[in-house]
Motif scaffolding. Structure first.
Motif, PDB file in Angstrom:
ATOM      1  N   GLU A   2      34.188   0.156  -2.868  1.00  0.00           N
ATOM      2  CA  GLU A   2      32.875   0.739  -3.117  1.00  0.00           C
ATOM      3  C   GLU A   2      31.856   0.155  -2.151  1.00  0.00           C
TER       4      GLU A   2
ATOM      5  N   GLN B 267      32.370   5.602  -3.204  1.00  0.00           N
ATOM      6  CA  GLN B 267      33.651   5.143  -3.735  1.00  0.00           C
ATOM      7  C   GLN B 267      34.800   5.846  -3.020  1.00  0.00           C
TER       8      GLN B 267
ATOM      9  N   ILE C 164      33.527   9.455  -3.204  1.00  0.00           N
ATOM     10  CA  ILE C 164      32.756   9.956  -4.335  1.00  0.00           C
ATOM     11  C   ILE C 164      31.395   9.268  -4.310  1.00  0.00           C
TER      12      ILE C 164
ATOM     13  N   GLU D 232      28.833   9.468  -8.340  1.00  0.00           N
ATOM     14  CA  GLU D 232      29.618  10.103  -9.402  1.00  0.00           C
ATOM     15  C   GLU D 232      29.300  11.594  -9.563  1.00  0.00           C
ATOM     16  N   LYS D 233      28.804  12.174  -8.459  1.00  0.00           N
ATOM     17  CA  LYS D 233      28.391  13.580  -8.514  1.00  0.00           C
ATOM     18  C   LYS D 233      28.977  14.398  -7.371  1.00  0.00           C
TER      19      LYS D 233
END
Length: 376
Positions: free
Chosen positions: A215, A226, A241, A244-245
């Motif tokens: 990360e 990530q 990622i 987280e979207k």
């Protein structure tokens, strides 16, 4: 009265805004058929420059008198000659595209994708003439660039305009269709350059490995890049990622296709990895993730705002490359009847490894033509 110049920035705005334009392309027919400025709102006419050296009479009745007409060639010289002849023939609103298709190939159109946690922002840089997509994550004065093209100064200047310093440059994989700007950005800004180590076994420079589960935090807010190991296009391909979207899928998954596994000559070896990534690893992710690929191949993939993005769940319902249940049928689809490989793809790979150092003009020539990273 003389013709006017149309910059590639202005041309890009016309593409994104779907403005009407009559585009006279004076390159040879094979060059035009292979690669041209794509837009549903443009009307195209291809007539080679050599057929117009003695005058524009052969096409006079095909040129509209009631709309803007832009002439484009390879580098911008021939288009000026033809544009001047059209003006002399009595036509108004005649433009020559400055720098021609070479300049068009290098233009980057920044599009804001959305806001991130805290004060963060995410931008997509659309290379309309080549189909490349790059990204910049900005938060609290820091920035990360993902899959940058070789026009490094564009990203550096954009970050400066936003009051941010580029701290990280990352590539999802070792590119074969365009020269990466990640290493140059790192050298010019002091940023850390990240590359998946399985794609970097032959590189001739220092880099920081980015691997599954790593990360990277950008800024003081909780914006994490990530890494998700997702081989298939290359053996090291790694998705990111963000917040987280967003799912930055590199050249594994596109809006209307999937990545090809053959650009390093390893199609048979990597097809299983490609299927596992798409049909298993990506299946475990949220359908709400917004897929942001590293390329697009079709103008239909552009949204109304000029961006290229779609939810993962929608792609699992609509992308033909994700609908092949039979493993043998999938293997056949991604190893047979593939489109031609990108121009100079082997030389581009060596350049991205640091094994070759072509000058700027050579780099331009190597990248001429459309991207061909997709299966179809």
């Amino acid at each position: 009265m003389s013709f006017k110049e149309l910059t590639v920035d202005q041309l890009a705005k016309k593409v994104v805004n779907q403005d009407n334009l009559f585009l006279l392309d004076v390159r040879n027919e094979d060059a035009f058929e292979d690669w041209k400025v794509e837009s549903d709102s443009f009307e195209h006419l291809n007539k080679p420059y050599f057929d117009l050296m003695d005058g524009v009479e052969p096409i006079q009745d095909q040129i509209p008198e009631d709309q803007d007409v832009a002439v484009i060639c390879a580098k911008g010289g021939s288009s000026q000659f033809v544009a001047e002849q059209l003006v002399d023939a009595g036509f108004d609103n005649i433009y020559s595209v400055t720098g021609g298709m070479k300049a068009w190939s290098e233009h980057l159109e920044p599009v804001k994708i959305g806001d991130l946690e805290g004060n963060g922002e995410l931008y997509q840089f659309v290379r309309l003439g080549k189909g490349c997509l790059s990204y910049m994550v900005i938060s609290d004065g820091e920035a990360a660039v993902i899959d940058a093209t070789r026009m490094a100064d564009t990203f550096i200047n954009f970050a400066e305009e936003k009051g941010a310093k580029i701290k990280y440059a990352l590539d999802t994989h070792l590119h074969a269709d365009h020269i990466s700007g990640g290493r140059t950005i790192a050298e010019k800004t002091g940023a850390t350059y990240y590359l998946p180590p399985k794609d970097a076994e032959e590189v001739q420079f220092d880099y920081e490995p980015i691997e599954d589960g790593n990360e990277i935090q950008v800024g003081s807010s909780k914006i994490d890049v990530q890494a998700l190991y997702s081989p298939g296009h290359t053996i090291g391909s790694t998705s990111f990622i963000v917040d987280e979207k967003y799912l930055m899928s590199g050249d594994i998954l596109f809006v209307q296709s999937i990545g090809r596994p053959d650009l390093a000559g390893k199609a048979e070896d990597w097809v299983g990895d490609l299927r596992t990534t798409l049909y298993e690893r990506y299946k475990e992710l949220s359908d709400e993730l917004i897929v942001l690929p590293a390329h697009f191949s079709f103008k239909e993939e552009l949204n109304d705002d000029g961006s290229v993005q779609e939810k993962l769940g929608v792609l699992f319902d609509e992308n033909d490359g994700l609908q092949v249940e039979d493993e043998n049928e999938f293997r056949k689809m991604v190893t047979e009847n593939l489109p031609p490989q990108p121009n100079s793809h082997e030389k581009i790979r060596f350049t991205n490894m640091g094994k070759e150092t072509p000058d700027e003009e050579e780099q331009r020539e190597m990248e001429i033509g459309p991207n061909r990273c997709a299966v179809r």
